[in-house]
Write an enzyme that holds these catalytic residues in place. Structure first.
Site, PDB file in Angstrom:
ATOM      1  N   LYS A 148       0.831  -1.188  -0.089  1.00 32.79           N
ATOM      2  CA  LYS A 148      -0.001   0.046   0.230  1.00 32.79           C
ATOM      3  C   LYS A 148       0.936   1.246  -0.014  1.00 32.79           C
ATOM      4  O   LYS A 148       1.992   1.351   0.512  1.00 32.79           O
ATOM      5  CB  LYS A 148      -0.898  -0.144   1.273  1.00 32.79           C
ATOM      6  CG  LYS A 148      -1.882  -1.424   1.103  1.00 32.79           C
ATOM      7  CD  LYS A 148      -3.245  -1.109   2.356  1.00 32.79           C
ATOM      8  CE  LYS A 148      -3.990  -2.328   2.184  1.00 32.79           C
ATOM      9  NZ  LYS A 148      -5.012  -2.268   3.141  1.00 32.79           N
ATOM     10  N   TYR A 159     -12.345  -1.620  -4.372  1.00 32.28           N
ATOM     11  CA  TYR A 159     -12.872  -1.627  -2.785  1.00 32.28           C
ATOM     12  C   TYR A 159     -14.508  -1.521  -3.018  1.00 32.28           C
ATOM     13  O   TYR A 159     -15.073  -1.188  -2.067  1.00 32.28           O
ATOM     14  CB  TYR A 159     -12.213  -0.551  -2.026  1.00 32.28           C
ATOM     15  CG  TYR A 159     -10.983  -1.008  -1.475  1.00 32.28           C
ATOM     16  CD1 TYR A 159     -10.757  -2.084  -0.654  1.00 32.28           C
ATOM     17  CD2 TYR A 159      -9.839  -0.343  -1.882  1.00 32.28           C
ATOM     18  CE1 TYR A 159      -9.446  -2.312  -0.156  1.00 32.28           C
ATOM     19  CE2 TYR A 159      -8.558  -0.554  -1.329  1.00 32.28           C
ATOM     20  CZ  TYR A 159      -8.311  -1.891  -0.627  1.00 32.28           C
ATOM     21  OH  TYR A 159      -7.293  -2.132   0.011  1.00 32.28           O
ATOM     22  N   PHE A 181     -15.665   3.888   6.414  1.00 33.40           N
ATOM     23  CA  PHE A 181     -14.153   4.335   6.133  1.00 33.40           C
ATOM     24  C   PHE A 181     -14.005   4.133   4.447  1.00 33.40           C
ATOM     25  O   PHE A 181     -12.753   4.392   4.074  1.00 33.40           O
ATOM     26  CB  PHE A 181     -13.239   3.286   6.945  1.00 33.40           C
ATOM     27  CG  PHE A 181     -13.353   1.981   6.613  1.00 33.40           C
ATOM     28  CD1 PHE A 181     -12.945   1.249   5.296  1.00 33.40           C
ATOM     29  CD2 PHE A 181     -14.124   1.022   7.246  1.00 33.40           C
ATOM     30  CE1 PHE A 181     -13.102  -0.077   5.210  1.00 33.40           C
ATOM     31  CE2 PHE A 181     -14.065  -0.351   7.135  1.00 33.40           C
ATOM     32  CZ  PHE A 181     -13.665  -1.049   6.056  1.00 33.40           C
ATOM     33  N   ARG A 189      -2.485 -14.305   4.543  1.00 33.33           N
ATOM     34  CA  ARG A 189      -3.227 -13.687   5.501  1.00 33.33           C
ATOM     35  C   ARG A 189      -2.678 -13.810   6.953  1.00 33.33           C
ATOM     36  O   ARG A 189      -2.515 -12.805   7.733  1.00 33.33           O
ATOM     37  CB  ARG A 189      -4.780 -14.052   5.744  1.00 33.33           C
ATOM     38  CG  ARG A 189      -5.709 -14.006   3.905  1.00 33.33           C
ATOM     39  CD  ARG A 189      -5.988 -12.518   4.047  1.00 33.33           C
ATOM     40  NE  ARG A 189      -6.965 -12.244   5.124  1.00 33.33           N
ATOM     41  CZ  ARG A 189      -7.815 -10.824   5.117  1.00 33.33           C
ATOM     42  NH1 ARG A 189      -7.357 -10.024   3.988  1.00 33.33           N
ATOM     43  NH2 ARG A 189      -8.456 -10.371   5.888  1.00 33.33           N
ATOM     44  N   THR A 191      -5.919  -6.828  10.666  1.00 31.08           N
ATOM     45  CA  THR A 191      -6.109  -5.557   9.997  1.00 31.08           C
ATOM     46  C   THR A 191      -5.827  -4.322  10.651  1.00 31.08           C
ATOM     47  O   THR A 191      -4.843  -3.306  10.119  1.00 31.08           O
ATOM     48  CB  THR A 191      -7.827  -5.382   9.628  1.00 31.08           C
ATOM     49  OG1 THR A 191      -8.172  -6.609   9.192  1.00 31.08           O
ATOM     50  CG2 THR A 191      -7.900  -4.019   8.915  1.00 31.08           C
ATOM     51  N   ARG A 195       2.201  -6.638   9.152  1.00 29.59           N
ATOM     52  CA  ARG A 195       1.313  -5.241   9.947  1.00 29.59           C
ATOM     53  C   ARG A 195       1.826  -4.842  11.223  1.00 29.59           C
ATOM     54  O   ARG A 195       2.096  -3.816  11.437  1.00 29.59           O
ATOM     55  CB  ARG A 195      -0.134  -5.432   9.753  1.00 29.59           C
ATOM     56  CG  ARG A 195      -0.825  -5.512   8.430  1.00 29.59           C
ATOM     57  CD  ARG A 195      -1.964  -6.028   8.150  1.00 29.59           C
ATOM     58  NE  ARG A 195      -2.821  -5.526   6.991  1.00 29.59           N
ATOM     59  CZ  ARG A 195      -3.922  -6.081   6.667  1.00 29.59           C
ATOM     60  NH1 ARG A 195      -4.524  -7.052   7.408  1.00 29.59           N
ATOM     61  NH2 ARG A 195      -4.467  -5.648   5.456  1.00 29.59           N
ATOM     62  N   ASN A 228      -2.303   0.101   6.747  1.00 30.27           N
ATOM     63  CA  ASN A 228      -1.793  -1.009   7.119  1.00 30.27           C
ATOM     64  C   ASN A 228      -0.822  -1.976   6.297  1.00 30.27           C
ATOM     65  O   ASN A 228      -0.923  -3.151   6.347  1.00 30.27           O
ATOM     66  CB  ASN A 228      -2.828  -1.933   7.923  1.00 30.27           C
ATOM     67  CG  ASN A 228      -3.994  -2.351   6.865  1.00 30.27           C
ATOM     68  OD1 ASN A 228      -3.692  -1.917   5.591  1.00 30.27           O
ATOM     69  ND2 ASN A 228      -4.986  -2.917   6.928  1.00 30.27           N
ATOM     70  N   HIS A 234      -2.198  -5.276   1.283  1.00 30.64           N
ATOM     71  CA  HIS A 234      -3.657  -5.961   1.304  1.00 30.64           C
ATOM     72  C   HIS A 234      -3.334  -7.583   0.864  1.00 30.64           C
ATOM     73  O   HIS A 234      -2.442  -7.634  -0.060  1.00 30.64           O
ATOM     74  CB  HIS A 234      -4.024  -5.474   0.013  1.00 30.64           C
ATOM     75  CG  HIS A 234      -5.437  -6.048  -0.459  1.00 30.64           C
ATOM     76  ND1 HIS A 234      -6.508  -6.220   0.033  1.00 30.64           N
ATOM     77  CD2 HIS A 234      -5.460  -7.131  -1.758  1.00 30.64           C
ATOM     78  CE1 HIS A 234      -7.389  -6.902  -0.719  1.00 30.64           C
ATOM     79  NE2 HIS A 234      -6.758  -7.446  -1.765  1.00 30.64           N
ATOM     80  N   GLU A 293      -8.929 -10.444  -8.394  1.00 31.13           N
ATOM     81  CA  GLU A 293      -8.171  -9.342  -7.888  1.00 31.13           C
ATOM     82  C   GLU A 293      -6.923  -9.618  -8.734  1.00 31.13           C
ATOM     83  O   GLU A 293      -6.445  -8.578  -9.127  1.00 31.13           O
ATOM     84  CB  GLU A 293      -7.772  -9.276  -6.359  1.00 31.13           C
ATOM     85  CG  GLU A 293      -9.231  -9.028  -5.556  1.00 31.13           C
ATOM     86  CD  GLU A 293      -8.854  -8.922  -4.240  1.00 31.13           C
ATOM     87  OE1 GLU A 293      -9.953  -8.638  -3.412  1.00 31.13           O
ATOM     88  OE2 GLU A 293      -7.581  -9.103  -3.690  1.00 31.13           O
TER      89      GLU A 293
HETATM   90  P1  ATP Z   1      -7.118  -5.836   2.994  1.00 30.76           P
HETATM   91  O1  ATP Z   1      -8.406  -6.282   2.387  1.00 30.76           O
HETATM   92  O2  ATP Z   1      -6.418  -4.481   2.737  1.00 30.76           O
HETATM   93  O3  ATP Z   1      -6.057  -7.068   2.879  1.00 30.76           O
HETATM   94  P2  ATP Z   1      -8.322  -6.645   5.344  1.00 30.76           P
HETATM   95  O4  ATP Z   1      -9.256  -7.679   4.721  1.00 30.76           O
HETATM   96  O5  ATP Z   1      -7.765  -7.111   6.740  1.00 30.76           O
HETATM   97  O6  ATP Z   1      -7.409  -5.885   4.594  1.00 30.76           O
HETATM   98  P3  ATP Z   1     -10.718  -5.129   5.341  1.00 30.76           P
HETATM   99  O7  ATP Z   1     -11.928  -5.266   6.259  1.00 30.76           O
HETATM  100  O8  ATP Z   1     -11.001  -5.902   3.869  1.00 30.76           O
HETATM  101  O9  ATP Z   1      -9.487  -5.757   5.866  1.00 30.76           O
HETATM  102  O10 ATP Z   1     -10.759  -3.677   4.926  1.00 30.76           O
HETATM  103  C1  ATP Z   1     -10.179  -3.096   3.808  1.00 30.76           C
HETATM  104  C2  ATP Z   1      -9.089  -2.137   4.239  1.00 30.76           C
HETATM  105  O11 ATP Z   1      -9.912  -1.015   4.740  1.00 30.76           O
HETATM  106  C3  ATP Z   1      -8.108  -2.353   5.433  1.00 30.76           C
HETATM  107  O12 ATP Z   1      -6.839  -3.188   5.010  1.00 30.76           O
HETATM  108  C4  ATP Z   1      -7.658  -0.885   5.953  1.00 30.76           C
HETATM  109  O13 ATP Z   1      -6.769  -0.570   5.208  1.00 30.76           O
HETATM  110  C5  ATP Z   1      -8.971  -0.229   5.864  1.00 30.76           C
HETATM  111  N1  ATP Z   1      -9.768  -0.330   6.962  1.00 30.76           N
HETATM  112  C6  ATP Z   1     -10.722  -1.429   7.384  1.00 30.76           C
HETATM  113  N2  ATP Z   1     -11.214  -1.207   8.550  1.00 30.76           N
HETATM  114  C7  ATP Z   1     -10.973   0.087   8.675  1.00 30.76           C
HETATM  115  C8  ATP Z   1     -11.619   1.230   9.724  1.00 30.76           C
HETATM  116  N3  ATP Z   1     -12.150   0.848  10.951  1.00 30.76           N
HETATM  117  N4  ATP Z   1     -11.157   2.475   9.650  1.00 30.76           N
HETATM  118  C9  ATP Z   1     -10.241   2.828   8.617  1.00 30.76           C
HETATM  119  N5  ATP Z   1      -9.737   1.886   7.705  1.00 30.76           N
HETATM  120  C10 ATP Z   1      -9.992   0.565   7.861  1.00 30.76           C
HETATM  121 MG    MG Z   2      -9.941  -7.416   2.900  1.00 29.29          MG
END
Ligand code: ATP
Ligand code: MG
Length: 139
Positions: free
Chosen positions: A9, A49, A57, A85, A91, A102, A112, A115, A126
Protein backbone atom coordinates in the site's frame (compact mmCIF):
# COMPACT_ATOMS: atom_id res chain seq x y z
CA UNK A 1 0.20 -24.50 -5.63
CA UNK A 2 -2.10 -21.49 -5.34
CA UNK A 3 -1.88 -17.83 -6.28
CA UNK A 4 -3.00 -14.75 -4.44
CA UNK A 5 -2.87 -10.99 -4.90
CA UNK A 6 -0.98 -8.76 -2.51
CA UNK A 7 -0.68 -4.97 -2.69
CA UNK A 8 2.08 -3.03 -1.00
CA UNK A 9 0.00 0.00 0.00
CA UNK A 10 1.05 3.68 -0.36
CA UNK A 11 2.30 3.85 3.24
CA UNK A 12 4.81 1.00 2.87
CA UNK A 13 5.96 2.02 -0.64
CA UNK A 14 6.27 5.66 0.46
CA UNK A 15 8.27 4.74 3.56
CA UNK A 16 10.74 2.72 1.47
CA UNK A 17 9.69 -0.61 2.98
CA UNK A 18 8.94 -2.39 -0.31
CA UNK A 19 12.28 -4.22 -0.48
CA UNK A 20 12.06 -5.45 3.12
CA UNK A 21 8.47 -6.66 2.63
CA UNK A 22 9.37 -8.46 -0.61
CA UNK A 23 12.31 -10.16 1.14
CA UNK A 24 10.00 -11.18 4.01
CA UNK A 25 7.49 -12.69 1.54
CA UNK A 26 10.23 -14.60 -0.31
CA UNK A 27 11.58 -15.91 3.01
CA UNK A 28 8.04 -17.18 3.75
CA UNK A 29 8.16 -19.25 0.56
CA UNK A 30 6.21 -17.03 -1.84
CA UNK A 31 7.35 -16.83 -5.45
CA UNK A 32 6.84 -13.39 -7.00
CA UNK A 33 5.09 -14.35 -10.26
CA UNK A 34 4.38 -10.75 -11.32
CA UNK A 35 5.00 -7.30 -9.87
CA UNK A 36 4.32 -3.70 -10.88
CA UNK A 37 4.36 -0.20 -9.46
CA UNK A 38 1.44 2.11 -10.27
CA UNK A 39 -0.59 5.02 -8.93
CA UNK A 40 -4.31 4.17 -8.77
CA UNK A 41 -6.88 6.65 -10.05
CA UNK A 42 -9.88 7.37 -7.81
CA UNK A 43 -12.07 5.34 -10.21
CA UNK A 44 -9.73 2.34 -10.02
CA UNK A 45 -9.55 2.43 -6.20
CA UNK A 46 -13.34 2.77 -5.96
CA UNK A 47 -13.77 -0.22 -8.25
CA UNK A 48 -11.22 -2.35 -6.38
CA UNK A 49 -12.87 -1.64 -3.01
CA UNK A 50 -16.45 -1.83 -4.34
CA UNK A 51 -17.30 -4.46 -1.66
CA UNK A 52 -16.63 -1.85 1.02
CA UNK A 53 -18.71 0.94 -0.60
CA UNK A 54 -21.24 0.95 2.26
CA UNK A 55 -18.61 0.96 5.03
CA UNK A 56 -17.96 4.26 6.88
CA UNK A 57 -14.25 4.17 6.00
CA UNK A 58 -14.77 3.74 2.22
CA UNK A 59 -14.07 7.36 1.22
CA UNK A 60 -11.02 7.60 3.43
CA UNK A 61 -9.74 4.22 2.19
CA UNK A 62 -10.05 5.30 -1.46
CA UNK A 63 -8.25 8.57 -0.64
CA UNK A 64 -5.45 6.66 1.10
CA UNK A 65 -5.06 4.09 -1.69
CA UNK A 66 -4.72 6.91 -4.26
CA UNK A 67 -2.33 8.98 -2.11
CA UNK A 68 0.81 7.51 -3.66
CA UNK A 69 2.17 4.61 -5.67
CA UNK A 70 1.31 1.03 -4.79
CA UNK A 71 2.91 -2.26 -5.80
CA UNK A 72 0.52 -5.08 -6.78
CA UNK A 73 2.08 -8.56 -6.58
CA UNK A 74 0.99 -11.94 -7.89
CA UNK A 75 2.28 -14.44 -5.33
CA UNK A 76 2.45 -18.23 -5.57
CA UNK A 77 2.84 -20.72 -2.76
CA UNK A 78 1.11 -23.74 -1.28
CA UNK A 79 -2.09 -22.48 0.43
CA UNK A 80 -1.14 -18.95 -0.67
CA UNK A 81 -4.41 -17.17 0.23
CA UNK A 82 -4.61 -18.34 3.85
CA UNK A 83 -0.86 -18.29 4.39
CA UNK A 84 -0.50 -14.68 3.16
CA UNK A 85 -3.28 -13.54 5.52
CA UNK A 86 -1.33 -15.16 8.40
CA UNK A 87 1.94 -13.52 7.36
CA UNK A 88 0.16 -10.13 7.08
CA UNK A 89 -1.47 -10.25 10.52
CA UNK A 90 -4.69 -8.62 11.72
CA UNK A 91 -6.15 -5.56 9.94
CA UNK A 92 -5.38 -3.30 12.92
CA UNK A 93 -1.65 -3.40 13.82
CA UNK A 94 -2.63 -3.17 17.50
CA UNK A 95 -4.13 -6.65 17.14
CA UNK A 96 -1.47 -8.06 14.80
CA UNK A 97 0.73 -10.89 16.13
CA UNK A 98 4.46 -10.39 16.70
CA UNK A 99 6.52 -10.83 13.54
CA UNK A 100 3.64 -10.27 11.13
CA UNK A 101 4.04 -7.68 8.36
CA UNK A 102 1.39 -5.40 9.83
CA UNK A 103 2.97 -5.58 13.28
CA UNK A 104 6.30 -4.67 11.69
CA UNK A 105 5.22 -2.01 9.17
CA UNK A 106 1.60 -0.83 9.62
CA UNK A 107 0.98 2.49 11.36
CA UNK A 108 -2.84 2.39 11.73
CA UNK A 109 -5.91 0.26 10.95
CA UNK A 110 -6.09 2.13 7.61
CA UNK A 111 -2.41 2.62 6.75
CA UNK A 112 -1.71 -1.06 7.25
CA UNK A 113 1.11 -1.72 4.79
CA UNK A 114 -0.29 -4.58 2.72
CA UNK A 115 -3.45 -6.03 1.20
CA UNK A 116 -4.08 -9.73 0.66
CA UNK A 117 -7.00 -11.43 -1.09
CA UNK A 118 -9.37 -13.06 1.42
CA UNK A 119 -10.54 -16.08 -0.64
CA UNK A 120 -9.39 -18.06 -3.71
CA UNK A 121 -12.33 -16.63 -5.71
CA UNK A 122 -11.42 -13.05 -4.80
CA UNK A 123 -7.75 -13.82 -5.48
CA UNK A 124 -8.61 -14.83 -9.05
CA UNK A 125 -10.69 -11.67 -9.61
CA UNK A 126 -8.13 -9.38 -7.97
CA UNK A 127 -5.21 -10.89 -9.93
CA UNK A 128 -7.15 -10.18 -13.13
CA UNK A 129 -7.86 -6.63 -11.95
CA UNK A 130 -4.14 -5.80 -11.89
CA UNK A 131 -2.45 -8.23 -14.30
CA UNK A 132 -3.01 -9.35 -17.88
CA UNK A 133 -3.12 -13.04 -18.78
CA UNK A 134 0.33 -12.73 -20.38
CA UNK A 135 1.77 -11.23 -17.19
CA UNK A 136 0.41 -14.18 -15.18
CA UNK A 137 2.01 -16.91 -17.29
CA UNK A 138 4.02 -19.10 -14.92
CA UNK A 139 7.75 -18.39 -15.01
P1 ATP B 1 -7.15 -5.92 3.03
O1 ATP B 1 -8.47 -6.13 2.33
O2 ATP B 1 -6.48 -4.59 2.69
O3 ATP B 1 -6.22 -7.08 2.89
P2 ATP B 1 -8.37 -6.70 5.50
O4 ATP B 1 -9.00 -7.79 4.70
O5 ATP B 1 -7.56 -7.08 6.71
O6 ATP B 1 -7.44 -5.79 4.60
P3 ATP B 1 -10.85 -5.25 5.28
O7 ATP B 1 -11.93 -5.37 6.29
O8 ATP B 1 -11.01 -5.94 3.96
O9 ATP B 1 -9.47 -5.68 5.97
O10 ATP B 1 -10.64 -3.70 5.03
C1 ATP B 1 -9.96 -3.23 3.87
C2 ATP B 1 -9.03 -2.11 4.25
O11 ATP B 1 -9.81 -1.00 4.69
C3 ATP B 1 -8.11 -2.40 5.44
O12 ATP B 1 -6.95 -3.10 5.09
C4 ATP B 1 -7.79 -1.00 5.90
O13 ATP B 1 -6.80 -0.39 5.06
C5 ATP B 1 -9.11 -0.29 5.71
N1 ATP B 1 -9.94 -0.35 6.93
C6 ATP B 1 -10.58 -1.43 7.45
N2 ATP B 1 -11.25 -1.14 8.56
C7 ATP B 1 -11.04 0.19 8.76
C8 ATP B 1 -11.46 1.13 9.76
N3 ATP B 1 -12.24 0.76 10.77
N4 ATP B 1 -11.03 2.40 9.64
C9 ATP B 1 -10.25 2.80 8.62
N5 ATP B 1 -9.80 1.97 7.64
C10 ATP B 1 -10.20 0.69 7.72
MG1 MG C 1 -10.02 -7.41 2.88
Amino acid sequence: MQRTLAILKPDSVGAGHAGKILAHLEAEGFEIVAIKKMHLTTEQAQAFYEVHRKRPFYGSLVEFMTSGPIMPLALEREDAVTYLRQVMGATDPIDAAEGTLRKLFATSIETNAIHGSDSPENARDELRFFFSRAELIAS
